[in-house]
Scaffold this motif. Structure first.
Motif: not given
Length: 142
Positions: A87, A90-91, A93, A114, A117, A120
């Motif tokens: 969790d 994503r911080d 990316v 994730d 992510v 992406q």
């Protein structure tokens, strides 16, 4: 989308990518975020620690200062290895995508996944490995 899981791809990544930045690097030798990078360093990889808490204390890892962000690294990085909870991935990316040049691979350690992510990063040409241990894969395949 370039999310890798095939053995031949894992071996290729391990054999051809030798500069590794470790997000979540830990100074405690009993923590996987310390002994996995330490193992990689002993196997000939150049390992760089990324951890804001350690950077603020001027810590070093494997002869390099620990930095707070990937942007502070002054050398091209092949693999960004992530030791953060799923969790929290994503911080990172934005930090990963701001790297010049971009890393070739983002490797999410065992238990970390994730898919959003991964998609992406893959859209930016970065190969992604999820939920695998670099140490275990290196020992098994190389």
């Amino acid at each position: 989308m370039t999310i890798l899981s095939d053995t031949k791809d894992i071996v290729r990544v391990l054999e051809t990518n030798k500069a590794v930045a470790v997000i979540g690097y830990h100074a405690d030798p009993v923590k996987p975020a310390h002994y996995v990078p330490e193992y990689l360093e002993r196997q000939g990889y150049k390992v760089y620690g990324v951890n804001p808490a350690l950077a603020s204390r001027h810590a070093s890892a494997f002869g390099h200062p620990v930095v707070a962000t990937l942007a502070e690294l002054s050398v091209p990085i092949d693999v960004v290895e992530v030791f953060r909870r799923s969790d929290k991935v994503r911080d990172h990316v934005e930090d990963i995508l701001s790297m010049k040049p971009l890393p070739k691979v983002v490797w999410l350690q065992l238990g970390i996944r994730d898919d959003a992510v991964a998609a992406q990063l893959s859209d930016h040409g970065i190969e992604v490995i999820q939920d695998r241990c670099m140490l275990a894969d290196h020992r098994q395949y190389l």
